[in-house]
Design a protein around this motif. Sequence first.
Motif, short mmCIF file in Angstrom:
data_model
loop_
_atom_site.label_atom_id
_atom_site.label_comp_id
_atom_site.label_asym_id
_atom_site.label_seq_id
_atom_site.Cartn_x
_atom_site.Cartn_y
_atom_site.Cartn_z
N UNK A 53 0.32 -0.06 9.08
CA UNK A 53 -0.51 0.06 10.22
C UNK A 53 0.10 -0.59 11.49
N UNK A 54 -0.14 -0.16 12.80
CA UNK A 54 0.09 -0.83 13.98
C UNK A 54 -0.33 -2.30 14.04
N UNK A 91 0.33 -5.35 4.07
CA UNK A 91 0.13 -3.98 3.90
C UNK A 91 0.89 -3.34 2.58
N UNK A 97 -6.20 -9.79 10.02
CA UNK A 97 -6.86 -9.39 8.84
C UNK A 97 -7.03 -8.12 8.87
N UNK A 98 -6.77 -7.29 9.74
CA UNK A 98 -7.15 -5.95 9.49
C UNK A 98 -6.18 -5.31 8.41
N UNK A 149 -7.47 -5.44 5.38
CA UNK A 149 -8.56 -4.44 4.73
C UNK A 149 -7.98 -2.95 4.92
N UNK A 150 -6.88 -2.92 5.56
CA UNK A 150 -6.15 -1.56 5.56
C UNK A 150 -5.49 -1.41 4.28
N UNK A 180 -6.64 -2.55 1.43
CA UNK A 180 -7.54 -2.45 0.77
C UNK A 180 -7.88 -0.70 0.67
N UNK A 181 -7.80 -0.10 1.69
CA UNK A 181 -8.12 1.40 1.88
C UNK A 181 -6.94 1.97 1.10
N UNK A 182 -5.68 1.12 1.02
CA UNK A 182 -4.81 1.76 0.63
C UNK A 182 -4.55 1.62 -0.98
N UNK A 183 -5.71 0.96 -1.70
CA UNK A 183 -5.55 0.79 -3.09
C UNK A 183 -4.91 -0.73 -3.66
N UNK A 184 -4.78 -1.59 -2.63
CA UNK A 184 -4.69 -2.88 -2.88
C UNK A 184 -5.98 -3.63 -3.41
N UNK A 193 -7.85 -7.10 -3.54
CA UNK A 193 -7.64 -8.55 -2.76
C UNK A 193 -8.85 -9.18 -3.69
#
Lengths: 488, 1205
Positions: free
Chosen positions: B68-69, B227, B247-248, B251-252, B254-258, B260
């Motif tokens: 992510x950027x 990420x 921090x994003x 959480x990004x 996490x959206x990708x299956x990581x 935490x």
Amino acid sequence: MDVRAQIASVFHLDKCIGCHTCSVVCKNLWTNREGAEHMWWNNVEARPGLGYPRRWEDQEKWSGGWEKDGDDGVKLKAGGRLGMLSRIFHNPALPTIDDYYEPWTYQYKDLFDAPLGDTSPTARPVSRLTGKPIDVKSGPNWDDDLAGSKEHAAKDPGLDALTATERAALLATERMTYFHLPRTCNHCANPACVAACPSGAIYKRGEDGLVVSNPEACRGWRLCVSSCPYKKVFFNHATGKSEKCIGCYPRIESGEAPACFASCVGRIRFQGVVLYDATRLAELASRPEHDLVAAARDLLLDPESPEVQAAARASGVSDAVIDAAKRSPTYSFVKRWNLALPLHPEFRTLPMVFYVPPLLPFVSEKEDGITRTADGLFATLESSRVPLKYIAALFSAGNEAEAAAPYRKLLAIRLWRRAETVGDVSRDEVARAFIAADLTQDDAAAIHELTTFSRLEDRVVLPPGTRAEALEEWDGAQGGIGFARAGA
Amino acid sequence: MSWVQDLVKPRARDWEELYRRRHQHDRVVRSTHGVNCTGGCSWNVHVKEGVVAFETQARDYPLLEGVPPYEPRGCQRGACFSSYLYSPLRVKYPYLRGALVDAWRAAKAKHPDPVDAWASMVGDPEIRRSWQKVRGKGGFRRASWDEALEIVAASTIHTVKTYGPDRVIGFSPIPAMSMLSFAGGSRYMQLLGGVNLSFYDWYCDLPNASPQVWGEQTDVAETADWFNSKYIVAMGSNPDVTRTPSAHFLHEARQDGTKLVVLSPDLSATSKHADWWIPAHAGQDGALWMAVNHVILREFHVDQPVPYFQQYLRRFSDAPFLVELEEKNGVFAAGRLLRAASLARSAKEENGDFKFAVWDRTADAPRIPLGSLGHRWQSKKGEWNLQMKDGIDGAEIDPALSLLDGHEDVKLVETIDFAGERRIARGVPVRYVDTDHGRVAVATIYDLLLAQFGVGRDLRGESPASYDDADAPFTPAWQEKFTGIDRADVIRLAREWAGTAARTEGKCSILIGAGVNHWYHADLTYRAGITALLLCGCVGKNGGGLNHYVGQEKLAPVAPWATLAGALDWARPPRFQNTPSFHYVHSDQWRYERTADESQLNPTADAAPFTHGHTIDHQIRAVRCGWLPFFPQFDRSSLEVVRDARAAGAKTNEEIVAWAVKQLVEGKLRFAVEDPDAEASWPRVWMIWRGNALSSSAKGHEYFLRHYLGTDDSSIAPETAKESVKEVVWRDPPKGKLDLVVDMNFRMDTSALFSDVVLPAATFYEKDDLNTTDLHTYIHPLQAAVQPCWESKSDWDSFEALAEKVSQLARVHLPDPILDLVAVPLQHDTPAEMAQRELADWKKGECAPVPGKTMPGLVVVERDYANIFQRFVSFGPAARASGVGAHGLSWPIEDVYDQMAKEGPSETWGGKRYPSVARAKDAANLILRLAPETNGEMAWRAFHAEEKKVGLPLADLAEHTRGVRTTFDDIGRQPRRLLTSPCWTGIINDGRPYAPYVLNVERLVPWRTLTGRQHLYLDHPGYLAYGEALPTYKPRPSPSVVQDLTVTPQDGKSIRLNFLTPHGKWNIHSTYGDLERMLTLSRGCHPLWMNDVDADSAGIADNDWVEAINDHGVVVTRACVSARIPRGLAFQYHAPERTVGVPRSPTRGGKRGGVHNSLFRVRLKPTLMLGGYGQISYAFNYWGPTGNNRDAFVLVRKLDGAPRW
């Protein structure tokens, strides 16, 4: 059909880190001045908690918003306009400064000017209103991070829906729930503040649906303050006028995202244009409570539909705005994906800010001082700390099925990504999760892309500015930009 | 609903201009916030009508690939920075302490010469006390810059002349964030011969495990690389709050299956955002990781070995290296590494004591692989690489991880259970090797590790029966009593961790923060976690590794910056001091510590004389043996030592040094550290800039007030060291060692309030500077959006002005160049890290006193006080001659130097022309031009230099970016991505995110350690003696041991709590935390967080005023009562100020309540003082004890009555 364009937003709470950058940037830009000290057009609340102003959701006290009036109508909860006018000089539903907080600063100059003393000087807190020393007892974010949990979080009105046992569990370590809820003006499709204003000072802008308050027309009656169920209209004690979030229209008009969106460092904020049929407002706003989330979805028109497009053109919505509506992240979140929910739809204002509810960690158990957590790679809705009843009280007027639906999607997408990137989740498990969540592969991919990789221009898709048309009214207006016009 | 009408008509909406006019602005300037915060966020500063109206984040970072950027970066604190500019908290003019002004003006009336005037003031004890005793108590007077600078310059010249230049000290933290503002002061200090104090170790930000394992100060992934991680364990870290702009990525991910996982005692903001919150007890993460490692070793190495894990350990760790077993009373102990010098086949190898052996399965014999420290510093270059080849015949080596196959014997090797206070013998397979000291049994580090963790393989000795054996370290059941976490959870964590790493080849990471690093045994906790990374091949991989983000952060263009900042372009070595030792000694915190308890702080394996003694005596030995620096150096001026040497007939530098050594041996010259309370040993003038040295950076704050400043304090701790110290001279306690404290500051913080001279500093929106961080891989600027407001000056300009004043006075008092003798410890990344194979103390006759070998190096340096200003503004000729470099690598710059001098800006004086650094912007451009990270030609040259040392191709990494150039104006337009550089360890070409040690793993560049590999094992004799050679667990020091509450009476309703100071939400250290905006969003103060049941037991309600007290001092604040805080803990988020809303303390004589640091006394860990041996060697901010303070206890009680102001 009377098709209107509306700027509408989505806050992705599973990404919100509760940093308040949105609040601070907004404050710097718009309410950093005398009379506005206590105003936070944008604020972030810790949940469970009291919110700002305190217990704003308690409409038994504040009588904000609308209530059903017969089968297909709504009326202001505070009563008709005449009834309200009769209370103009004594409105018990009006929050006092203590319901917000008494703004304060510090006597910093004493650090420089203090004469030689017996110990080091300190800058005492002093009231911004009186200039006198103040004993600080509340603030706009007083219960952040579950501060004073026993006294504050426990009094969250949203917990009223829970049993005493359930309430206690939410505040005990093993199940404790905590997340952030950013709030701005919802720029409602059915705004109570507009309806309540005796002076006609508050209106929805035709081109973007932003609800703004004209200080020149405002007579300071404050019925907007009491009737807004979100308490997002404020009274300026210096000017005697009401003020509220303006949706950063000066930025939007120049093609710049609103400050709170542009600055959102958690990248949780999405915004776009939606189209709705104004003739359906009364019908949708008066639906039964369990049906109000569906009503919010039903309000939004499909911008790809040729009939909608034709009706929109007929209502004066330009092709460029229709095009922006087709690319609207908000439409996708709310309608295409069914992933975002309105905040307190039971207030029946048809709010135009929607929320993706937050995931929470596994619940734990503790025995003889040893903590044990539920098994599994990722928590399910059932094994996590998500208090569905509480979430439903916030976002779906108590409809738990509606509150659960976005969670099943969030979880299914994570399983899919885990299967793709690590492979310790089976394809079967992913397939089952997709079915349970009513999720297609294409939608999952689109949701993942937008919530993970997006740049600001993907998150905020603004309609084109319409200022050129506005300027036609004045000859030679280009050279006069920035100068005060006569009468302005 | 007819009243809800949309309004379109423009004329009816004319009023809308109101908000448009507010938003309109005149100019947007890119800047950032340049100290304390390491976020490295680029901000747009909006100027309207000549005023900074507001700021917004920049969003134009060049994109990376696959992640992510970075946009936007910048948090709630940075967003309110502009309110400092025009705040009544702003220091607008120079201020002087009233009593000092009176004394100065009176002295000036009698002594027209400023230096004479100062001498008269400090020469009279009464007068000197007159301004010391009122420090911090108000009574400031506004003054002119001229008068203020004259006082500072006069005190400086007097100190240099009278006591020596190393009594002038400077403190400024974390250069990366505004590197020129730091460098201005450090350059001035070093031209003077003064002392720069470190910060990274003092703040406990330095993770000593990083030098121990990797030979690297710290190297971490940029945050976008989170990420790429598929399993993240955050411990002691609350990134949602403290890494706001990054921090994003979590959480990004996490959206990708990581997954935490958060290890944290409290339900922190990040805990609630995790998949799995593991509420392990505070400070016990190490026990949990030890058990995780037990499971990983059992299941993924022994029962079903993962080939990737084993191959990784074989190539990239010291696991296959051989250790000699030493017999003691029938039991064996792991000893020293087997060295080339001990083996007949390799006895003649150059540096054979620093080349190490593995067991080659092909030769079935020990072999010496390339890449060790000995190869690094040998005369033949090109053998310092990680190829598994024998250094003698070049044959491929197939190293055995374990000697189980084909072992000749099994020896019982002792491991120590420090918590259970017992010794356990466990079987280890061995081979026998003939050495120059006889036939010895050797084992691999891998086999020793299995024994250490109790992973049995049906060998002899005691090993746990199962995971449920609660008595056997380090089983999952064993850890329960420390962490309070169920064994099943630990087993699950281990399986998920290793399972993910096996499937992804190492994409597991640990995100670690200050919550761990402040404990006494933090290095052991770190090593426990790092072991889990190494066992699963997670280091040197995108998405893997130890991501430690605490303090320091990365100063990317380090090579030219270090030259400029250390004034190495004029003279070297610089005087760089490790601050923990400095403050422990000089602020006399050692006087309050007792020996008997110190061995409980750090239980030892070996009751050797080496481990005995008071910490101050360990400190003295460390200086004497050249392990750590210490300033002032001697019991007299270093200028005087040279004078005396010459008077005694020494002519050359060598003779001066020899004379000094002789004096030291004969005891005629002594190290100042041996007698720190003698007047001659005191630091005298302290310059503070960019920091809060007397408050948020003053651990043991009350001792600072007492011993440095000589003003009131609130400590009641008894002095207890007298009976147990041996080497240090015991004197009556000095009060007020410092003659003058100078603070350059933009705000009136606690340090400013207690200083004698306060100089108004330009803020981050009023000066030009450079900013980099390890959180991302961009370089971007600070720029002046408005000119410095009121009478403020940038730090660069202030020090330049001071240098000019000093030069003026020096023309009278020190007109000619003068020789100085600088003591320098045995440095990492130099051949001196091979100095001490064995522990030997010259003072005890155990070895000869040899400077740079058995004692500090001594170097004669020329000072030119009359030309300090000229030198400051000119980039000196030594840079041209020596090139620039870092970490033992350097490359030539003559041509670029000449070009810069020719093109200008330049300075011409004394008949020579130099590149100019008179303006900060010129210095910025000079750095950008000479740094491999910003100039492709420099990267190309640096990689060529590295190729020669390594002997493998590397310059291809810089080939396609060789033409890249960067100027200050360029980065003003857009942040620029850094280039891949051999000064760092990532490969970041083509948008690849930075992960550390990728260069080591992919290009076989060695780590800068003994073996060149990552070290699980530390065979330094000191580590062996303390039982810390292998990763282990030592219990937390108990309240009775740490002596925080020996004389504080537990009267009334009070509760004893462990006092923790995590990083908070409404401040970045003490910055922003004094602003109305942040205080409004919190609780109007810096409250003490405590559990509701604890609060009830002490009769405390939410928002009540409370006192937290212990022997060291007192904090008065309000309680913040919350069920999210576990019982037994109190948090006060780092770092409050005395300056904002702090009442007086009734229990400590009505004095103003203190800061969090009032409740601390630092405790130094002796194992971190060792040196002169491989990666265990000193470098500034790289090595040395940390100022740890987390094991502190306080009593909390409700304040008596209403607060008194």
